[in-house]
Design a protein around this motif. Structure first.
Motif, short mmCIF file in Angstrom:
data_model
loop_
_atom_site.label_atom_id
_atom_site.label_comp_id
_atom_site.label_asym_id
_atom_site.label_seq_id
_atom_site.Cartn_x
_atom_site.Cartn_y
_atom_site.Cartn_z
N THR A 1 0.98 -1.24 -0.09
CA THR A 1 0.22 0.06 -0.01
C THR A 1 0.83 1.16 -0.08
O THR A 1 2.11 1.23 0.16
CB THR A 1 -0.96 0.05 1.44
OG1 THR A 1 -0.08 0.11 2.41
CG2 THR A 1 -1.81 -1.26 1.45
N LEU A 2 0.18 2.42 -0.35
CA LEU A 2 0.96 3.63 -0.18
C LEU A 2 0.01 4.80 0.72
O LEU A 2 -1.22 4.35 0.61
CB LEU A 2 1.35 4.19 -1.50
CG LEU A 2 0.04 4.40 -2.35
CD1 LEU A 2 -0.51 5.93 -2.18
CD2 LEU A 2 0.61 4.42 -3.92
N THR A 3 0.76 5.59 1.46
CA THR A 3 -0.23 6.50 2.12
C THR A 3 0.12 8.09 1.70
O THR A 3 1.29 8.28 1.53
CB THR A 3 0.39 6.38 3.63
OG1 THR A 3 0.17 5.21 3.95
CG2 THR A 3 -0.63 7.23 4.58
N VAL A 4 -0.89 8.60 1.32
CA VAL A 4 -0.72 9.81 0.80
C VAL A 4 -1.57 10.91 1.79
O VAL A 4 -2.34 10.52 2.45
CB VAL A 4 -1.25 10.30 -0.57
CG1 VAL A 4 -0.33 9.59 -1.75
CG2 VAL A 4 -2.71 9.91 -0.56
N GLU A 5 -1.21 12.20 1.89
CA GLU A 5 -2.02 13.19 2.58
C GLU A 5 -2.94 14.02 1.59
O GLU A 5 -2.33 14.74 0.63
CB GLU A 5 -0.98 14.21 3.32
CG GLU A 5 -1.90 15.22 4.23
CD GLU A 5 -1.07 16.06 5.05
OE1 GLU A 5 -0.64 15.44 6.04
OE2 GLU A 5 -0.84 17.32 4.79
N VAL A 6 -4.09 14.13 1.68
CA VAL A 6 -5.00 14.84 0.78
C VAL A 6 -5.43 16.12 1.39
O VAL A 6 -5.77 16.19 2.56
CB VAL A 6 -6.51 13.74 0.48
CG1 VAL A 6 -7.10 14.60 -0.57
CG2 VAL A 6 -6.03 12.51 0.01
N ARG A 7 -5.34 17.07 0.73
CA ARG A 7 -5.95 18.50 1.12
C ARG A 7 -7.18 18.74 0.49
O ARG A 7 -7.28 18.40 -0.71
CB ARG A 7 -4.73 19.43 0.94
CG ARG A 7 -3.45 19.06 1.30
CD ARG A 7 -3.25 19.48 2.94
NE ARG A 7 -3.60 20.89 3.14
CZ ARG A 7 -2.79 21.75 3.30
NH1 ARG A 7 -1.63 21.71 3.03
NH2 ARG A 7 -3.45 23.08 3.55
#
Lengths: 158, 87
Positions: free
Chosen positions: B9-15
């Motif tokens: 998996t990958l983890t991103v920060e959504v704004r």
């Protein structure tokens, strides 16, 4: 030695700011003895929109990206129109009718390029900058303006 | 700072901004996606999680506009850009 050789990227100065925009300061940043034309554009808050009385506009930006886009737009205009210098500021925060939300100053040896570049920069700012405004009305309501889909693609030359 | 992503998996920060922040009820989300996920995958996922998410959104990854095919990586800051109204 010429301090602004045409082969180099023109000097660009941009800001996203919560402080009032000083048009004369922008002009001072771009004016010079080799520039026969300086154009200053000020976008100001209207007191009416779609027949409703507007008492306040709140501007919000994705600041680091808005700054970067503003710089890109101004640098691109500089090259495209052969400008000497460009200075631009987009305001954020709460503004009242009559206050300046966008200031753009450009200088060029020739007026035709300066006029066209000024217009082009303003249109690109409206297309590309991640900035939004919420309008507050005299009847106590407010709403985000619909806006137009953001676009990273370049506009056609005017 | 985003957490280290689990394997696969990958983890991103959504704004979220403006009207989208109101809709999402938050300024930022941390979102886990399968490795290799693209901007289009992220939009599809957000469409499931946020009822009424409008179409026609632009997306920026790392402060630059990104197309639907852009592959995301752990730690990316991904901004949803609703229709703009600057100037």
């Amino acid at each position: 030695m010429d301090t602004h050789p045409p082969s180099q990227t023109p000097a660009v100065s941009v800001r996203i700011s919560a402080d009032p925009i000083d048009g004369e300061a922008l002009v001072r940043r771009v004016a010079g003895p080799a520039e026969g034309a300086v154009i200053l554009f000020l976008g100001t808050v209207r007191d009416h929109n779609l027949e409703r009385a507007v008492i306040r506009l709140d501007y919000e930006a994705y600041e680091p990206m808005a700054l970067r886009e503003l710089e890109t737009v101004c640098a691109e205009a500089g090259k495209r129109f052969g400008l000497s210098r460009v200075a631009a500021v987009h305001r954020i925060g709460s503004l009242e009718p009559g206050q300046t939300s966008l200031g753009v100053a450009v200088s060029s040896p020739h007026r035709d390029a300066a006029y066209r570049a000024s217009r082009w920069i303003v249109e690109e700012v409206k297309r590309r900058l991640p900035v939004w405004k919420r309008e507050a009305y005299a009847d106590g309501t407010d709403r985000w303006l619909a806006g137009r889909p953001a676009s990273a693609t370049r506009g056609a030359a005017p | 700072m985003t957490r280290a992503a689990a394997e696969g998996t990958l983890t991103v920060e959504v704004r979220f901004f403006a009207v989208l922040r109101d809709l999402a009820g938050s300024e930022r989300w941390e979102l886990e996606l399968p490795s290799g996920a693209t901007v289009a995958d992220l939009l599809a996922r957000l469409g499931e999680e946020i009822p009424g998410l409008p179409g026609g959104l632009a997306v920026a990854v790392g402060l630059e506009y990104a197309g639907p095919g852009r592959v995301l990586e752990t730690g990316d800051e991904v901004a949803l850009i609703p229709p703009v109204s600057g100037g």
